[in-house]
Design a protein around this motif. Structure first.
Motif, PDB file in Angstrom:
ATOM      1  N   TRP A 181       0.831  -1.201   0.000  1.00 43.85           N
ATOM      2  CA  TRP A 181       0.000   0.000   0.000  1.00 43.85           C
ATOM      3  C   TRP A 181       0.872   1.261   0.000  1.00 43.85           C
ATOM      4  O   TRP A 181       0.609   2.206  -0.756  1.00 43.85           O
TER       5      TRP A 181
ATOM      6  N   LEU B   6     -15.674 -14.179   5.111  1.00 44.65           N
ATOM      7  CA  LEU B   6     -16.453 -12.944   5.116  1.00 44.65           C
ATOM      8  C   LEU B   6     -17.450 -12.955   6.274  1.00 44.65           C
ATOM      9  O   LEU B   6     -17.623 -11.954   6.984  1.00 44.65           O
TER      10      LEU B   6
ATOM     11  N   GLY C 174      -8.707  -0.854   5.337  1.00 42.44           N
ATOM     12  CA  GLY C 174      -9.312  -1.658   4.280  1.00 42.44           C
ATOM     13  C   GLY C 174      -8.320  -2.607   3.636  1.00 42.44           C
ATOM     14  O   GLY C 174      -8.643  -3.770   3.354  1.00 42.44           O
ATOM     15  N   VAL C 175      -7.096  -2.132   3.411  1.00 35.93           N
ATOM     16  CA  VAL C 175      -6.052  -2.995   2.832  1.00 35.93           C
ATOM     17  C   VAL C 175      -5.728  -4.150   3.769  1.00 35.93           C
ATOM     18  O   VAL C 175      -5.568  -5.305   3.340  1.00 35.93           O
TER      19      VAL C 175
ATOM     20  N   LEU D 243      -8.700  -6.637   3.736  1.00 32.91           N
ATOM     21  CA  LEU D 243      -8.772  -7.346   2.455  1.00 32.91           C
ATOM     22  C   LEU D 243      -7.669  -8.382   2.330  1.00 32.91           C
ATOM     23  O   LEU D 243      -7.920  -9.528   1.915  1.00 32.91           O
ATOM     24  N   SER D 244      -6.451  -8.004   2.701  1.00 32.12           N
ATOM     25  CA  SER D 244      -5.323  -8.935   2.553  1.00 32.12           C
ATOM     26  C   SER D 244      -5.477 -10.138   3.476  1.00 32.12           C
ATOM     27  O   SER D 244      -5.202 -11.280   3.076  1.00 32.12           O
TER      28      SER D 244
ATOM     29  N   TRP E 190      -8.346 -11.281   4.732  1.00 26.88           N
ATOM     30  CA  TRP E 190      -9.501 -12.042   4.238  1.00 26.88           C
ATOM     31  C   TRP E 190      -9.075 -13.010   3.135  1.00 26.88           C
ATOM     32  O   TRP E 190      -9.423 -14.203   3.169  1.00 26.88           O
ATOM     33  N   ILE E 191      -8.303 -12.516   2.187  1.00 25.88           N
ATOM     34  CA  ILE E 191      -7.872 -13.363   1.071  1.00 25.88           C
ATOM     35  C   ILE E 191      -6.843 -14.395   1.540  1.00 25.88           C
ATOM     36  O   ILE E 191      -6.933 -15.580   1.203  1.00 25.88           O
TER      37      ILE E 191
END
Length: 545
Positions: free
Chosen positions: A205, A279, A321-322, A325-326, A328-329
């Motif tokens: 980021w 999620l 958010g980054v 998201l990271s 989560w994946i």
């Protein structure tokens, strides 16, 4: 990154500048007292399966590579910290859990620092309370898993990152905060290897921002220092793997561990399922949907006073958010079991965004929403959801441990010399006296679980055991209860090791034994079976002297 607030708002925040060190004793006492009844419980599941044996080996022999359990290349910092603490407290379960309470309090202090720097002390206090009450966090607050250690260091790393990522005007912060963040993220990676996901994601980021800010040399200089700081934790983690390879010949643990947690997970449909499960884990599981839904609803309400209720800085929101998201994946691909404790540092960040949104959008009612969320979390600590979940996500794990204590005690009293048919983790509970269930090792015949297939295999060799300890290896709602996960059972069976355990009476029928003890606690159960064996005996006359 802290924004200048108006004089009026500062007057409303009398505790804004209280030193963090003064809050730590209060947080520790609160965590300790709220978990007092859990401090003497024997070790649970992965505690007894890996983390305590690994620390026990280091405590006794000084080896970083576990000898009495399977080595899986987990970094050694939790073992080092536990063994060091045992030299002070003695090897007692309550001492271990006291140390974890101390680590949990430090993690909550890191949450307070992040929230106070990005919002204010009121938001920070509410975020800390909600984090401490969230069932997953509450349950993990005394369990000696690596995840709580990694979460504490990760949150402090984020605390220094959010405090210094915009500190171009402050030379001391611009210099020291990246160094402190490097140290914290390195310790997090040495606690749990997957903690490296967060600093690497932030480094990427910052690289994006570096490319965008071509006309701002001062910002580019700060971002370049953060990129270096956030990538530096890779070095000690790589050094640990090099050492592990030198000692064992395996980089990422034994081949079975690597297959279960990585290579066997690269099925596209499985990854899609994991993304959906993760999620839900992030935004709905254990009543997390209550604050999240309230936040989404509040987002449509105009801000009452933009001067007095400043938002979390946009750059910080993007960074959060980054991070979400990271993780989560990453945790939808890595890890054979979808354990929510892997996401432990994510929950405070979600709650911070929720709380600050309520404060800005509903200034007269935001504490009411906070109390509603707290009540939802408190209820979920004891009330199980209408779908299958891991017992360690709330106090169901205590029911599991208590039942196993009672079952092992029954075996000790009535069948002290028996060979016990059972499955993991009861195998370790019976074999390893240091786990707190028995004071002498009990011989075992292990099977994988108590499904029909495994019981049929045990029935083929009845001479290898004379007692069985069977129990619920998976928690799921009873057949006559609402079960939201029932439509997914076929996929969960194929990809996530879901299975149905046979009941004690069914196992007794198939193995030709009798149930001599059984008990239930809120969906968890355990039973002891005895198998009378016919022994052929031959009498020989005594020889004359």
């Amino acid at each position: 990154m802290r924004l200048q607030r108006s004089i009026d708002e500062d007057r409303q925040q009398p505790f804004e500048n209280i030193p963090l060190w003064m809050l730590y004793p209060l947080l520790f006492v609160a965590v300790y007292l709220s978990h007092f009844r859990l401090l003497r419980l024997p070790y649970f599941w992965d505690e007894g399966g890996y983390y305590i044996p690994a620390a026990w080996d280091f405590f006794r022999t000084g080896t970083l590579i576990p000898q009495s359990t399977v080595t899986n290349a987990h970094p050694p910092l939790p073992s080092i910290l536990l063994a060091g603490w045992w030299h002070l407290s003695g090897y007692v379960v309550s001492g271990t859990r006291t140390l974890v309470c101390m680590v949990t309090a430090a993690a909550l202090l890191g949450v307070y620092k992040i929230a106070r720097d990005l919002a204010n002390s009121a938001v920070a206090a509410v975020t800390v309370v909600l984090t401490a009450l969230y069932p997953i966090w509450f349950a993990q607050s005394t369990l000696a898993h690596a995840d709580i250690f990694a979460a504490a260091f990760t949150l402090w790393g984020l605390g220094f990152y959010f405090d210094g990522a915009d500190a171009a005007g402050s030379r001391s912060k611009a210099t020291l905060n990246p160094l402190f963040a490097t140290l914290m993220f390195s310790l997090a990676a040495l606690s749990k290897e997957t903690a490296i996901v967060t600093p690497v994601a932030l480094a990427l980021w910052e690289a994006v921002l570096f490319i965008k800010n071509r006309s701002e040399p001062l910002s580019r200089k700060l971002q370049s220092s953060w990129i270096l700081a956030l990538l530096s934790p890779i070095v000690p983690l790589a050094a640990w793997y090099a050492y592990h390879y030198h000692r064992t010949g395996f980089v990422f643990g034994n081949p079975e561990f690597l297959r279960y947690n990585a290579t066997a997970n690269l099925d596209a449909y499985r990854i899609i399922l994991c993304l959906w499960h993760r999620l839900l884990h992030l935004f709905a599981h254990m009543n997390m949907f209550v604050p999240v839904v309230c936040m989404l609803a509040a987002a449509f309400i105009p801000v009452a006073d933009t001067n007095k209720r400043l938002p979390i800085p946009r750059k910080a929101l993007y960074a959060i958010g980054v991070i979400l998201l990271s993780n989560w994946i990453a945790f939808s691909i890595l890890g054979g079991a979808l354990l929510t404790r892997y996401l432990l540092p994510m929950y405070p960040l979600i709650l911070l965004v929720c709380v600050n949104t309520w404060r800005r959008r509903i200034p007269q009612r935001w504490l009411v929403i906070a109390m509603l969320s707290a009540a939802a979390f408190l209820s979920a600590i004891w009330i199980n959801p209408p779908y299958a979940f891991a017992p360690e996500d709330n106090l169901t794990y205590r029911d599991f441990v208590v039942l196993h204590q009672q079952a092992v005690r029954f075996i000790d009293l009535h069948y002290p010399n028996a060979t016990v048919l059972t499955a993991w983790p009861a195998v370790s509970e019976l074999n390893r006296t240091e786990l707190g269930y028995t004071n002498h090792p009990v011989k075992t015949t292990p099977i994988q679980n108590f499904s029909l297939e495994q019981i049929q295999r045990a029935a083929a060799d009845p001479g290898s055991y004379d007692v069985a300890l069977i129990f619920s290896t998976k928690w799921a709602p009873l057949a006559n209860q609402i079960n939201l996960g029932r439509p997914n059972e076929s996929a969960d069976t194929k990809y996530f090791d879901f299975h149905r355990d046979l009941s004690p009476s069914e196992v007794a029928t198939l193995l030709h034994g009798q149930v001599v003890w059984q008990a239930r606690r809120k969906g968890e159960w355990a039973a002891v079976l005895h198998f009378p064996r016919i022994v052929e005996a031959t009498l020989f006359p005594p020889q004359k002297p």
